[in-house]
Design a protein around this motif. Structure first.
Motif, PDB file in Angstrom:
ATOM      1  N   GLY A  21      -7.076   2.891  -1.980  1.00 22.67           N
ATOM      2  CA  GLY A  21      -6.170   2.911  -3.307  1.00 22.67           C
ATOM      3  C   GLY A  21      -7.078   3.024  -4.498  1.00 22.67           C
ATOM      4  O   GLY A  21      -7.139   3.997  -5.308  1.00 22.67           O
ATOM      5  N   GLU A  22      -8.055   2.079  -4.489  1.00 17.71           N
ATOM      6  CA  GLU A  22      -9.144   2.311  -5.525  1.00 17.71           C
ATOM      7  C   GLU A  22      -9.840   3.618  -5.716  1.00 17.71           C
ATOM      8  O   GLU A  22      -9.912   4.137  -6.730  1.00 17.71           O
ATOM      9  CB  GLU A  22     -10.094   1.010  -5.324  1.00 17.71           C
ATOM     10  CG  GLU A  22      -9.401  -0.371  -5.769  1.00 17.71           C
ATOM     11  CD  GLU A  22     -10.571  -1.316  -5.594  1.00 17.71           C
ATOM     12  OE1 GLU A  22     -10.544  -2.241  -5.145  1.00 17.71           O
ATOM     13  OE2 GLU A  22     -11.909  -1.184  -6.323  1.00 17.71           O
TER      14      GLU A  22
ATOM     15  N   TYR B 271      -7.090  -3.323  -2.162  1.00 18.01           N
ATOM     16  CA  TYR B 271      -6.912  -1.969  -1.007  1.00 18.01           C
ATOM     17  C   TYR B 271      -7.730  -0.760  -1.479  1.00 18.01           C
ATOM     18  O   TYR B 271      -7.869  -0.254  -2.748  1.00 18.01           O
ATOM     19  CB  TYR B 271      -5.551  -1.474  -1.454  1.00 18.01           C
ATOM     20  CG  TYR B 271      -4.995  -0.169  -0.707  1.00 18.01           C
ATOM     21  CD1 TYR B 271      -5.267   0.170   0.411  1.00 18.01           C
ATOM     22  CD2 TYR B 271      -4.064   0.807  -1.405  1.00 18.01           C
ATOM     23  CE1 TYR B 271      -4.912   1.077   1.078  1.00 18.01           C
ATOM     24  CE2 TYR B 271      -3.800   1.781  -0.871  1.00 18.01           C
ATOM     25  CZ  TYR B 271      -4.161   2.227   0.486  1.00 18.01           C
ATOM     26  OH  TYR B 271      -3.731   3.325   1.007  1.00 18.01           O
TER      27      TYR B 271
ATOM     28  N   SER C 163      -4.328  -1.735  -6.788  1.00 18.90           N
ATOM     29  CA  SER C 163      -5.054  -1.421  -5.858  1.00 18.90           C
ATOM     30  C   SER C 163      -6.106  -2.843  -5.931  1.00 18.90           C
ATOM     31  O   SER C 163      -6.574  -3.293  -4.693  1.00 18.90           O
ATOM     32  CB  SER C 163      -5.800  -0.194  -5.717  1.00 18.90           C
ATOM     33  OG  SER C 163      -4.868   1.131  -5.511  1.00 18.90           O
TER      34      SER C 163
ATOM     35  N   THR D 132       0.779  -1.170   0.068  1.00 19.87           N
ATOM     36  CA  THR D 132       0.102  -0.040   0.042  1.00 19.87           C
ATOM     37  C   THR D 132       0.761   1.308  -0.137  1.00 19.87           C
ATOM     38  O   THR D 132       0.401   2.320  -0.600  1.00 19.87           O
ATOM     39  CB  THR D 132      -0.882   0.025   1.195  1.00 19.87           C
ATOM     40  OG1 THR D 132      -0.186  -0.069   2.460  1.00 19.87           O
ATOM     41  CG2 THR D 132      -1.849  -1.265   1.150  1.00 19.87           C
TER      42      THR D 132
END
Length: 678
Positions: free
Chosen positions: A82-83, A79, A74, A42
């Motif tokens: 992140g998306e 994650y 991501s 991450t």
């Protein structure tokens, strides 16, 4: 020396931003070179997104590449943050490219993900940018709805910085409609929040918007003061995109001061920075500003280059306001060059764009009004439901307490129960009164909405439809040019009627929505009367009606001048409507000890007692045709009554059928203490 200094500052700013990107790239390389490196880490994904955001105003192609990589990683790493951030960065890329629909799609995806996974801060950020894109698209109704929702969520979680950003963006909506005073209200709210937070960069961003708004209001000294504070902060922090914006504002201020060489100088500083950043939307204002500056300096050839650049850039990213301004400038330039064919082409383009924007802005204003009313009603309904639920819970608690006390001591329970019952009854009565008041308020709002739509549909659609029909007949060749020109006087009367009706409609709607504030000041009655007689003189001449002013010069009253102007205009307009050809209208004022009694008398049709009794009713829809079949909305006299009473006066009428009508109203005179204060 000054030019060199500014150029050096610009170079230093560019160098600082480059070093920041290089620092992020070094961090990225360190992560990749570590022993246990994984592309699904991450920390690595966040670093990619940080670099993408840093490239936003400097290399948009890098933004899309980095965002795509971050999104793919991501999803593989599951994650969610992140998306969400990847879709958000996608949205920023498409926004800067002028692809509003794609930007909305990506911001919507980011918001839905944040909402689904309870990421409140990311939800606030996505909904704010989604609202901003709807604003760029021209869908102000959806924009305002999303901004109001964003403020509600931000207040819930105490995200002060987000609240200030939304206030700035709402101010931008009002600036787009030239309502700079309302824009300033939201900007001042944002400024207060930033002063509480204590972040100088956020404060400087808001101060630069305040400076731009003051410039549009021609408060140039205040504008210069605020923009200089912003420039000092952005130069210190090396934030190029905002510094370019501030230099452009400073150029605009000097342009309005008619100091054109200084205007060009500051526009040039902004232009130098735009060579280092990618901000096409902001560059359009700069190019149009430079065009105006060079036109005023009689350097038409240079002005032509900037105007053409502004025109092409506006077309590229679909900014209609930029097309309007640049085509207007190009029309003037080609007219000076005696290239009348090009001048006419750009003038026609300007005219079409101007009319399109004007129509769109009127629709936007109504949509914003409807959205705010609907949003407030929904919020009020939720409050009522919560209050009812709380009342139920309280009743359950009281019942449970009563049961416990029954088993403890019967005598004490009976006494306590009586006391509690009295208290409960009192609370229920109080709640009932609150509910009745709120119900009355909602009913009044609904009646206002219905009346607005009724007038728009009934009294405005007819003349506009007739106008469209004539244009269609002329366009399709079913009517000759001479026949069409014969209708021009009638069309002018219809358009004047539409304009007058809209002014009354908006003034009345504002008073009904509690948005009209009475601001008392020393008001010269004679000047207001003269202005309105001049305004309506053409209508009077068309009917050969004599307008006689018997108001003494320097007749001063204590009132809101704008509201007195609306009252006088409506009474004169009504008198003209109901006075036959070759009639006479007299307006005068009788100065008494504490009040000034103003009258408007005509020798027109007159009214019966039944009509007089209905004239000033708030919800009356009574409409009467004038001597030449003139039609009104029935709003005028109701509006006059409300505004007279807000100015601490009274209004009444004397009339007889066939003899004419006399309208009277009183307004307080200036007292000695007011004169001393003034």
């Amino acid at each position: 020396m000054v030019v060199c200094l500014i150029f050096t500052i610009g170079k230093q700013s560019v160098s600082a931003q480059n070093s920041k990107r290089e620092s992020l790239l070094e961090q990225l390389n360190e992560i990749k070179s570590s022993k246990n490196f994984s592309s699904l880490d991450t920390l690595y994904i966040n670093n990619l997104l940080d670099i993408a955001r840093e490239y936003r105003y400097h290399n948009l192609d890098s933004v899309i590449v980095l965002s795509k990589e971050a999104l793919e990683l991501s999803k593989k790493a599951n994650y969610i943050n992140g998306e969400i951030n990847s879709y958000h960065t996608y949205g920023g890329y498409y926004s800067d490219k002028g692809k509003v629909n794609k930007a909305i799609k990506n911001f919507t995806t980011a918001y839905n993900l944040a909402d689904k996974h309870n990421r409140s801060f990311l939800k606030v950020r996505s909904s704010n940018d989604l609202a901003k894109e709807y604003g760029y698209k021209g869908d102000y109704s959806n924009a305002l709805k999303w901004y109001l929702y964003t403020i509600e969520v931000a207040e819930k979680y105490d995200y002060k910085n987000s609240m200030s950003i939304v206030n700035d963006n709402i101010a931008h909506l009002y600036s787009e409609q030239k309502d700079y005073e309302q824009a300033m209200v939201f900007l001042q709210k944002s400024k207060s929040i930033h002063e509480e937070i204590g972040n100088p960069v956020y404060l400087a961003e808001t101060l630069s918007n305040i400076a731009s708004t003051y410039a549009e209001l021609n408060e140039l000294n205040y504008a210069m003061y605020n923009v200089n504070i912003s420039i000092a902060t952005f130069e210190k922090e090396k934030i190029l995109e905002w510094l370019a914006y501030c230099y452009e504002i400073k150029g605009k201020i000097y342009l309005k001061k008619n100091k054109y060489n200084w205007a060009v100088y500051w526009y040039k500083q902004s232009e130098l920075l735009h060579q280092e950043i990618e901000d096409d939307r902001g560059k359009i204002e700069l190019l149009n500003g430079m065009t105006e500056a060079y036109l005023n300096l009689k350097k038409d050839s240079i002005a032509e280059v900037y105007a053409m650049d502004a025109f092409n850039l506006s077309k590229k990213i679909g900014i209609r306001s930029g097309i309007k301004t640049s085509s207007h400038n190009l029309s003037k330039i080609y007219k000076k060059k005696k290239d009348f064919e090009k001048s006419l082409w750009y003038h026609e383009l300007y005219q079409v764009t101007y009319e399109s924007l004007s129509a769109a802005n009127n629709e936007k204003a109504l949509n914003m009004l409807k959205t705010r009313v609907a949003y407030d009603q929904q919020k009020q309904q939720l409050i009522l439901e919560n209050e009812k639920e709380l009342a139920k819970q309280k009743i359950y608690i009281y019942v449970f307490i009563v049961i416990l006390f029954i088993f403890a001591i019967i005598t004490f329970l009976i006494h306590r129960n009586e006391q509690e019952q009295k208290k409960l009854n009192q609370q229920l009565r109080s709640k009932k009164n609150d509910l009745e008041e709120k119900q009355a308020y909602l009913n009044e709002l609904n009646q206002t909405k219905n009346k607005l739509f009724s007038i728009i549909g009934h009294d405005l659609r007819g003349p506009i439809g007739a106008f469209q029909g004539l244009l269609k007949l002329f366009k399709e060749g079913e009517m000759t040019k001479d026949e069409f020109l014969n209708f021009v006087p009638k069309l002018k009367v219809d358009i004047d009627t539409i304009s007058f009706t809209l002014n009354n409609l908006l003034s009345w709607g504002q008073t009904q929505m509690n948005g009209s504030i009475t601001k008392h000041a020393v008001t010269n009655l004679d000047s207001i009367v003269e202005e309105n007689m001049a305004l309506l003189s053409e209508i009077a001449e068309a009917k050969s009606i004599s307008l006689i002013n018997r108001v003494e010069p320097n007749c001063q009253i204590w009132s809101d001048p704008n509201q007195i102007d609306i009252i006088i205009r409506n009474l004169l307009s009504n008198a003209l409507k109901f006075t036959p050809n070759n009639g006479q209208i007299v307006i005068g004022a009788i100065q008494k000890i504490k009040t000034c009694e103003i009258y408007v008398k005509d020798n027109g049709m007159g009214m019966s007692e039944d009509i007089i009794n209905k004239l000033f009713e708030k919800d009356s829809n009574h409409t009467t045709y004038g001597t030449n079949n003139e039609k009104g909305t029935g709003l005028g006299l109701s509006l006059c009554k409300e505004m007279v009473e807000k100015n601490n006066g009274k209004i009444w009428v004397h009339s007889a059928i066939g003899k004419g009508s006399s309208f009277y109203f009183t307004i307080p005179r200036i007292q000695n203490r007011y004169k001393e204060s003034a």
